[in-house]
Design a protein around this motif. Structure first.
Motif, mmCIF file in Angstrom:
data_model
loop_
_atom_site.group_PDB
_atom_site.id
_atom_site.type_symbol
_atom_site.label_atom_id
_atom_site.label_comp_id
_atom_site.label_asym_id
_atom_site.label_seq_id
_atom_site.Cartn_x
_atom_site.Cartn_y
_atom_site.Cartn_z
ATOM 1 N N LYS A 101 79.352 23.955 63.326
ATOM 2 C CA LYS A 101 79.019 25.165 64.085
ATOM 3 C C LYS A 101 77.937 24.873 65.121
ATOM 4 O O LYS A 101 78.016 25.342 66.265
ATOM 5 C CB LYS A 101 78.569 26.275 63.135
ATOM 6 N N ILE A 102 76.922 24.107 64.739
ATOM 7 C CA ILE A 102 75.846 23.770 65.683
ATOM 8 C C ILE A 102 76.402 22.963 66.852
ATOM 9 O O ILE A 102 76.074 23.224 68.017
ATOM 10 C CB ILE A 102 74.714 23.008 64.970
ATOM 11 N N LYS A 103 77.267 21.984 66.563
ATOM 12 C CA LYS A 103 77.874 21.193 67.639
ATOM 13 C C LYS A 103 78.723 22.066 68.557
ATOM 14 O O LYS A 103 78.744 21.868 69.773
ATOM 15 C CB LYS A 103 78.723 20.064 67.054
ATOM 16 N N GLU A 104 79.417 23.044 67.977
ATOM 17 C CA GLU A 104 80.238 23.969 68.761
ATOM 18 C C GLU A 104 79.359 24.778 69.723
ATOM 19 O O GLU A 104 79.657 24.899 70.915
ATOM 20 C CB GLU A 104 80.977 24.911 67.799
ATOM 21 N N LEU A 130 76.310 24.006 70.675
ATOM 22 C CA LEU A 130 75.666 23.046 71.577
ATOM 23 C C LEU A 130 76.593 22.676 72.735
ATOM 24 O O LEU A 130 76.163 22.595 73.886
ATOM 25 C CB LEU A 130 75.273 21.806 70.784
ATOM 26 N N ALA A 131 77.878 22.492 72.456
ATOM 27 C CA ALA A 131 78.848 22.138 73.494
ATOM 28 C C ALA A 131 78.959 23.234 74.553
ATOM 29 O O ALA A 131 79.197 22.944 75.735
ATOM 30 C CB ALA A 131 80.211 21.861 72.868
ATOM 31 N N GLU A 132 78.767 24.481 74.143
ATOM 32 C CA GLU A 132 78.843 25.604 75.077
ATOM 33 C C GLU A 132 77.670 25.624 76.057
ATOM 34 O O GLU A 132 77.733 26.291 77.082
ATOM 35 C CB GLU A 132 78.880 26.927 74.309
ATOM 36 N N GLN A 133 76.621 24.893 75.760
ATOM 37 C CA GLN A 133 75.415 24.889 76.592
ATOM 38 C C GLN A 133 75.545 23.994 77.829
ATOM 39 O O GLN A 133 74.746 24.111 78.750
ATOM 40 C CB GLN A 133 74.191 24.441 75.779
ATOM 41 N N ASN A 134 76.526 23.092 77.836
ATOM 42 C CA ASN A 134 76.761 22.181 78.966
ATOM 43 C C ASN A 134 75.508 21.421 79.392
ATOM 44 O O ASN A 134 75.193 21.321 80.575
ATOM 45 C CB ASN A 134 77.341 22.931 80.167
ATOM 46 N N ASN A 135 74.764 20.909 78.412
ATOM 47 C CA ASN A 135 73.558 20.138 78.696
ATOM 48 C C ASN A 135 73.478 19.011 77.671
ATOM 49 O O ASN A 135 73.143 19.243 76.507
ATOM 50 C CB ASN A 135 72.318 21.028 78.629
ATOM 51 N N GLU A 136 73.773 17.805 78.097
ATOM 52 C CA GLU A 136 73.814 16.657 77.192
ATOM 53 C C GLU A 136 72.436 16.239 76.681
ATOM 54 O O GLU A 136 72.334 15.433 75.771
ATOM 55 C CB GLU A 136 74.498 15.476 77.879
ATOM 56 N N PHE A 146 65.886 12.406 63.947
ATOM 57 C CA PHE A 146 66.913 11.760 63.143
ATOM 58 C C PHE A 146 68.282 12.315 63.511
ATOM 59 O O PHE A 146 68.385 13.303 64.236
ATOM 60 C CB PHE A 146 66.619 11.888 61.644
ATOM 61 N N VAL A 147 69.338 11.676 63.025
ATOM 62 C CA VAL A 147 70.708 12.062 63.346
ATOM 63 C C VAL A 147 71.447 12.371 62.053
ATOM 64 O O VAL A 147 71.403 11.587 61.099
ATOM 65 C CB VAL A 147 71.431 10.940 64.134
ATOM 66 N N ILE A 148 72.120 13.519 62.025
ATOM 67 C CA ILE A 148 72.928 13.920 60.883
ATOM 68 C C ILE A 148 74.352 14.133 61.393
ATOM 69 O O ILE A 148 74.591 15.025 62.210
ATOM 70 C CB ILE A 148 72.398 15.211 60.236
ATOM 71 N N ASP A 149 75.284 13.321 60.941
ATOM 72 C CA ASP A 149 76.694 13.411 61.348
ATOM 73 C C ASP A 149 76.842 13.537 62.859
ATOM 74 O O ASP A 149 77.600 14.367 63.358
ATOM 75 C CB ASP A 149 77.389 14.576 60.650
ATOM 76 N N GLY A 150 76.096 12.734 63.608
ATOM 77 C CA GLY A 150 76.191 12.731 65.059
ATOM 78 C C GLY A 150 75.389 13.816 65.748
ATOM 79 O O GLY A 150 75.397 13.908 66.971
ATOM 80 N N LEU A 151 74.686 14.640 64.984
ATOM 81 C CA LEU A 151 73.858 15.705 65.548
ATOM 82 C C LEU A 151 72.405 15.261 65.554
ATOM 83 O O LEU A 151 71.843 14.911 64.517
ATOM 84 C CB LEU A 151 73.996 16.978 64.690
#
Length: 118
Positions: free
Chosen positions: A11-14, A16-22, A55-60
């Motif tokens: 859900k967080i990645k979803e 985050l993707a909507e923000q269009n800011n890498e 830190f990174v959790i499952d790519g997040l």
């Protein structure tokens, strides 16, 4: 330090993707306030600060400030869908008391700065 469920990461990645800011990452924090003394903060940020733990959790990518880290050790963040929508939950093994609304807490060693609840 922090555990984030697969559902919550998704859900967080979803969102985050909507923000269009890498450059954005998830910042998790604890702030003074709430009925029990501390409240959780969770949002996107792109500025790192001195003392941040990264830190990174499952790519997040997740960042926690130095002051919040001691209150967040062992915290589990989850995301649940329901018939009226969805939401994040935070299970904190350090909390000895929580507010009725579930958004504030205190620990055995620190009461924070509680606000009067209505």
């Amino acid at each position: 330090m922090i555990k984030i469920s697969e559902d919550a990461v998704g859900k967080i990645k979803e969102i985050l993707a909507e923000q269009n800011n890498e450059n954005l990452f998830l910042r998790v924090a604890v702030n003074q306030g709430g009925c029990s003394g501390f409240t959780y903060g969770m949002g996107f940020d792109e500025e790192e600060r001195t003392g941040d733990k990264d830190f990174v959790i499952d790519g997040l990518r997740v960042v926690v400030d130095e002051d919040s880290a001691k209150y967040l050790y062992g915290v589990e963040i989850d995301y649940k869908e329901s018939m009226v929508g969805g939401g994040f939950t935070i299970e904190n093994p350090n909390a000895i008391a929580t507010c009725g609304c579930g958004s504030s807490f205190r620990t055995a060693t620190d009461e924070g700065k509680a606000e009067k609840c209505d």
